[in-house]
Scaffold this motif. Structure first.
Motif, short mmCIF file in Angstrom:
data_model
loop_
_atom_site.label_atom_id
_atom_site.label_comp_id
_atom_site.label_asym_id
_atom_site.label_seq_id
_atom_site.Cartn_x
_atom_site.Cartn_y
_atom_site.Cartn_z
N ASN A 1 0.84 -1.18 0.00
CA ASN A 1 0.00 0.00 0.00
C ASN A 1 0.89 1.24 0.00
OD1 ASN A 1 -1.33 2.29 1.67
ND2 ASN A 1 -3.05 1.01 1.02
N LYS A 2 0.49 2.26 -0.74
CA LYS A 2 1.30 3.46 -0.90
C LYS A 2 1.69 4.09 0.42
CE LYS A 2 1.08 8.05 -3.04
NZ LYS A 2 0.26 8.99 -3.85
N TRP A 3 0.83 3.96 1.43
CA TRP A 3 1.10 4.61 2.71
C TRP A 3 1.45 3.61 3.81
CZ3 TRP A 3 2.02 9.55 2.38
CH2 TRP A 3 1.44 10.28 1.35
N SER A 4 1.85 2.42 3.46
CA SER A 4 2.25 1.44 4.46
C SER A 4 3.69 1.68 4.90
CB SER A 4 2.13 0.02 3.90
OG SER A 4 3.09 -0.18 2.87
N ALA A 5 4.06 1.14 6.04
CA ALA A 5 5.43 1.28 6.54
C ALA A 5 6.42 0.64 5.57
CB ALA A 5 5.55 0.63 7.91
N GLU A 6 6.03 -0.48 4.96
CA GLU A 6 6.91 -1.18 4.02
C GLU A 6 7.23 -0.32 2.80
OE1 GLU A 6 4.92 -4.13 6.58
OE2 GLU A 6 4.22 -2.42 5.37
N ASN B 1 10.17 1.84 3.70
CA ASN B 1 11.29 1.22 4.41
C ASN B 1 12.45 0.87 3.48
OD1 ASN B 1 12.49 0.25 6.79
ND2 ASN B 1 11.86 -1.85 6.33
N PHE B 2 13.04 1.89 2.87
CA PHE B 2 14.20 1.62 2.02
C PHE B 2 15.29 2.67 2.20
CE2 PHE B 2 10.98 3.81 -0.51
CZ PHE B 2 11.67 4.89 -1.05
N LEU B 3 15.42 3.19 3.41
CA LEU B 3 16.58 4.03 3.69
C LEU B 3 17.84 3.17 3.64
CD1 LEU B 3 15.27 6.22 6.65
CD2 LEU B 3 15.52 6.88 4.26
N PRO B 4 18.94 3.69 3.10
CA PRO B 4 20.15 2.86 2.94
C PRO B 4 20.68 2.34 4.27
CG PRO B 4 20.63 5.19 2.55
CD PRO B 4 19.15 5.07 2.63
N ALA C 1 13.78 0.45 9.41
CA ALA C 1 12.94 1.11 10.43
C ALA C 1 11.96 0.14 11.05
CB ALA C 1 12.20 2.29 9.81
N ILE C 2 11.52 -0.86 10.29
CA ILE C 2 10.55 -1.82 10.81
C ILE C 2 11.21 -2.77 11.80
CG2 ILE C 2 8.99 -3.69 10.19
CD1 ILE C 2 8.47 -2.27 7.54
N ALA C 3 12.38 -3.29 11.44
CA ALA C 3 13.07 -4.25 12.30
C ALA C 3 13.51 -3.62 13.63
CB ALA C 3 14.27 -4.83 11.57
N TRP D 1 3.26 2.22 13.38
CA TRP D 1 3.19 3.03 12.15
C TRP D 1 1.83 3.72 12.06
CZ3 TRP D 1 6.02 5.23 8.60
CH2 TRP D 1 5.45 5.63 7.40
N ASN D 2 1.87 5.02 11.75
CA ASN D 2 0.66 5.82 11.57
C ASN D 2 0.70 6.45 10.19
OD1 ASN D 2 -1.36 7.79 11.52
ND2 ASN D 2 -1.12 8.31 13.68
N PRO D 3 0.03 5.86 9.20
CA PRO D 3 0.10 6.38 7.84
C PRO D 3 -0.43 7.80 7.72
CG PRO D 3 -1.63 4.73 8.04
CD PRO D 3 -0.85 4.68 9.30
N ASP D 4 -1.39 8.17 8.55
CA ASP D 4 -1.94 9.52 8.48
C ASP D 4 -0.89 10.57 8.87
OD1 ASP D 4 -4.42 8.61 7.64
OD2 ASP D 4 -5.20 8.44 9.69
#
Length: 551
Positions: free
Chosen positions: A18-23, A26-29, A33-35, A42-45
């Motif tokens: 989903n466009k606003w999901s944590a996943e 989650n691609f900072l080098p 952030a999830i692990a 996570w709060n998408p709003d």
């Protein structure tokens, strides 16, 4: 005939989020952030609110997109989404600090301005106090000026702000965005809700302002300090400390769920002349900077060695520690070994002395030689008054080194030569030093005192003739892995500062004139190596054995 299985397309391999999901963010080098979320959620709003503020209300202020909506680049979107989308169980933001390392020409100042505006106008913080900090006032005002231009381009922002010479005010919330600098006499009395620290590398080791801002945030419910910078050249610096701290979080050796690392850089071993390295370091290539520009600048760096360090530091964020590299600090760090000086008894020991003229660092070094293996021990001294001045003015941690036992402070404001003479005597006797070498430029009186006490001393003027061979030996021992030091931070700092100069025949010597800071501990070590060369016994004369032959 067996049926062939069609290979799944690359799109099929990638999971759909989903466009606003944590996943989706989650691609900072080098960072997950999830692990590392712990009990944060996570709060998408919240992520959407920050991103929509920037993209919906902020406009670019310079360049080809001036006046256009600030549409975040992929890496910027990942940063902003993670920074504001994660929440603690109490409903406040997860992150209290973020360190963003990106090369020049990646759009960091414009991003910093947009984030400052969000904290002033969109963060729902009572009486927000947003500060921008940098080394000097001119640098600190760059981000503020961008933010002011953004408000002028958007009527909704214009209605809610008033622009003054060095601050942007939000009257409805009694908020303010103002600038401070590291050269300010005082930064206390603050109640900071958010801070944008621009080009931290230029602040070098001046930590007073940084600490004043950090300690001013205690009364806020969800304060945030964001440092945005390129790499610097000083290892003993605020930027380098933040970089190392962020690296430890990324590699999992340090657990701090409240610190967000966003590190875009090329590793030290990456080939700086390859396009893949440029793209690895700068996620904005093709957007805020062009590939052709990198090609041209890399060629310039290859053609002009003096520009190589600047290119690699500022455009690849590689941590090159001197204006002209001598020894790679990665090689130096590998030579850090725990060794007991008592175990070196029996090995030939040589001493080098490099004295300060009056007010700064003086150094003594001992070198033990075991074939190709070299062991080094460094003792360093500074007048107490001069150490305090250096700590306040230049941010060099002389006082911290003194507290940790790596630097001895002598009373007064000038070099105490008699104290150093006694130190030389003590060290020389304790370690059975075979020969003591010194630079006659400012140590001749000390040498006379040592000779008067029966010690074996030798003059080593700082010429290419005298220093070329020991400088090569020092370098060859480090790069060959035959060097051992005990991690003395004063010696390591000096090594990171050290630049060598060469004569027409490519003979090297350490250069105090070209080095970015003090290198006295290194010079003392190289002089000690020179002493070992003076100690070599000359070959016996043929006449000593057989006498003269008369014809």
């Amino acid at each position: 005939m067996k049926p062939t299985k069609s290979k799944p397309s690359s799109a099929a391999k990638r999971p759909r989020f989903n466009k606003w999901s944590a996943e989706a963010f989650n691609f900072l080098p080098r960072y997950d952030a999830i692990a590392t979320r712990g009990d944060n959620v996570w709060n998408p709003d919240a992520a959407k609110h920050a991103i929509n503020f920037i993209e919906g209300l902020c406009k670019f202020t310079e360049g080809k997109w001036a006046g256009e909506p600030f549409i975040l680049l992929k890496w910027q979107r990942a940063l902003v989404g993670n920074l504001y989308g994660w929440m603690r169980p109490d409903g406040t933001r997860r992150y209290r600090q973020a360190h963003i390392l990106v090369p020049r020409k990646s759009g960091k100042t414009e991003l910093g301005a947009a984030l400052a505006l969000y904290h002033l106008l969109g963060d729902d913080e009572p009486t927000p106090e947003v500060v921008g900090i940098a080394r000097d006032r001119a640098q600190a005002k760059l981000c503020l000026k961008r933010a002011c231009r953004m408000t002028e381009q958007e009527p909704l922002l214009t209605q809610r702000t008033e622009i003054y010479q060095a601050r942007l005010v939000a009257p409805q919330s009694y908020g303010v965005y103002k600038v401070l600098s590291a050269d300010a006499p005082s930064a206390h009395g603050l109640n900071v809700s958010a801070c944008i620290a621009d080009e931290v590398h230029a602040m070098e080791n001046r930590r007073d302002l940084w600490e004043a801002v950090m300690t001013s945030m205690g009364a806020r419910k969800q304060p945030l300090i964001i440092s945005i910078t390129t790499a610097g050249t000083l290892r003993e610096s605020l930027e380098h400390d933040l970089f190392q701290y962020a690296q430890r979080i990324c590699d999992g050796s340090l657990d701090n769920p409240a610190f967000l690392p966003c590190l875009h850089y090329a590793d030290a071993e990456d080939d700086w002349q390859l396009e893949a390295t440029w793209r690895k370091a700068n996620p904005s290539i093709g957007e805020t900077s062009t590939l052709s520009w990198y090609q041209e600048e890399a060629k310039r760096a290859a053609d002009q060695p003096s520009y190589e360090t600047a290119f690699r530091t500022y455009y690849l964020c590689q941590h090159i520690t001197s204006a002209e590299r001598w020894v790679r600090m990665a090689d130096w760090d590998k030579c850090r070994k725990d060794f007991d000086i008592a175990s070196l008894v029996g090995l030939p020991c040589y001493m080098g002395i490099d004295l300060a003229q009056t007010t700064d660092l003086s150094s003594i070094a001992c070198v033990w030689l075991d074939g190709d293996q070299m062991y080094i021990k460094s003792w360093n001294y500074s007048p107490e008054v001069g150490a305090g001045i250096r700590a306040r003015r230049d941010g060099v941690p002389y006082l911290e080194w003194s507290q940790r036992g790596w630097l001895t402070l002598t009373p007064g404001d000038t070099t105490d030569y008699q104290y150093i003479v006694k130190q030389v005597e003590t060290i020389a006797l304790q370690h059975k030093v075979r020969m003591i070498a010194y630079d006659p430029y400012n140590a001749q009186n000390l040498a006379n005192d040592l000779e008067g006490k029966g010690m074996n001393v030798v003059r080593v003027p700082q010429s290419f003739l005298n220093l070329a061979t020991p400088t090569r030996m020092w370098e060859r021992s480090i790069t060959g892995g035959n060097f051992a030091h005990d991690g003395n931070p004063v010696l390591t700092w000096a090594m990171s500062n050290c630049v060598v100069e060469r004569d027409a025949n490519d003979n090297p010597r350490p250069s105090k004139r070209k080095s970015v800071e003090r290198i006295d501990p290194v010079v003392a070590g190289i002089i000690a190596v020179a002493a070992s060369l003076h100690d070599e016994k000359p070959a016996a004369s043929v006449y000593e054995n057989r006498g003269l032959i008369w014809l």
